[in-house]
Scaffold this active site. Sequence first.
Site, PDB file in Angstrom:
ATOM      1  N   ARG A   1      14.498   2.665   3.708  1.00 52.60           N
ATOM      2  CA  ARG A   1      16.422   2.532   3.555  1.00 52.60           C
ATOM      3  C   ARG A   1      16.429   4.004   3.457  1.00 52.60           C
ATOM      4  NH1 ARG A   1      17.894  -0.867   0.323  1.00 52.60           N
ATOM      5  NH2 ARG A   1      18.470   0.729  -1.066  1.00 52.60           N
TER       6      ARG A   1
ATOM      7  N   CYS B   1      18.806   5.439 -22.575  1.00 56.63           N
ATOM      8  CA  CYS B   1      19.495   7.301 -22.898  1.00 56.63           C
ATOM      9  C   CYS B   1      19.833   6.717 -23.994  1.00 56.63           C
ATOM     10  CB  CYS B   1      20.545   7.061 -21.640  1.00 56.63           C
ATOM     11  SG  CYS B   1      21.367   4.625 -21.176  1.00 56.63           S
TER      12      CYS B   1
ATOM     13  N   HIS C   1      27.234   8.428 -22.876  1.00 54.61           N
ATOM     14  CA  HIS C   1      27.911   7.696 -23.658  1.00 54.61           C
ATOM     15  C   HIS C   1      28.294   8.133 -25.059  1.00 54.61           C
ATOM     16  CE1 HIS C   1      25.754   5.419 -21.055  1.00 54.61           C
ATOM     17  NE2 HIS C   1      24.734   5.171 -21.302  1.00 54.61           N
TER      18      HIS C   1
END
Length: 347
Positions: free
Chosen positions: A42, A133, A246
Amino acid sequence: MAVKKVNVAVVGATGAVGETMRRVLEERDFPVAELHLLASARSAGAALDFRGRRVVVADLEKFDFAGTDIALFSAGAAVSRRHAPRAAAAGCVVVDNTSCFRRDDDIPLVVPEVNPQALAGHANRGIVANPNCSTIQLVVALKPLHDRFRITRINVATYQAVSGAGRRAVDEMLAQTRALLDGRAAANGMYPKRIAFNALPQIDVFLDNGYTKEEMKMVWETRKIFGDDAIRVNPTTVRVPVVHGHSEAVHIECERDVHLGEARAALASAAGVTLMDERRDGGWPTAATDADGSDEVFVGRLRKDISHPRGLDLWVVSDNLRKGAATNSVQIAERLLREHPAAGDCA
């Protein structure tokens, strides 16, 4: 000695982490001879910038990894499960940024500032796993403290940015925010409850023990990276309406007495850590004002735990797309080329 140039592939090149990988490769002047940008059919045909030229995205399904030295994967665990072994079989060393291989005993799980010695294990299957992460920033901050005081228990509450769930999650948060500010109802899609102006105490699916998969990743990965299954890790992971970066409130309990001055000195000299620990208004780091766009792990709010004789509390923030994903992957690739140069010899 100059590091030779190598052929590099980025799998998932049109995603948020893939785009950041491309940017980090350029910023760090990684020795790229030829760059292949790969994605689904795509997205194939799109053209993206790299070092002043346009690189056309190719279809991963049709790509032959022969002649490619290093591949940085970040297109989801299902894609890695299928295509990473195919790349490795062609002689390409894979650095995988998904959860697919992290718990495999024969695949190293690496944070270069913490356990670079584990990279030697890349020869087992031609794959190196990049940790989650939230785990990366935790272990970077705790490594110098673990070396000095021997951590026995970690309590951590995370406050994780929506970009950790991808671009659709960011778009949803922004759309909800606009709707609420305009006095309109905010529709849910990615999350079971509204994320805008809210905090959601669930990341990933629930497991049988009542913890979420994101929380258990922190348990499994921290132990594997430190090489110590005796460390007790008790996490709560929360999604908050922040775009990038974060944050973690961390409490550690140690085997040895913790001296605050020694802890500060250890963190101040640690690779990859920026200590921001001033006891004044604003003398601490935040995800939005300090971590966003940086490759550092920022640490502040150091203090002796008043409830435990050998405890320490700290606040840790980092950019989840950079150090938490793309930068750590590129750093792994850099060390492979520098310390294991055979990793750059494609079959």
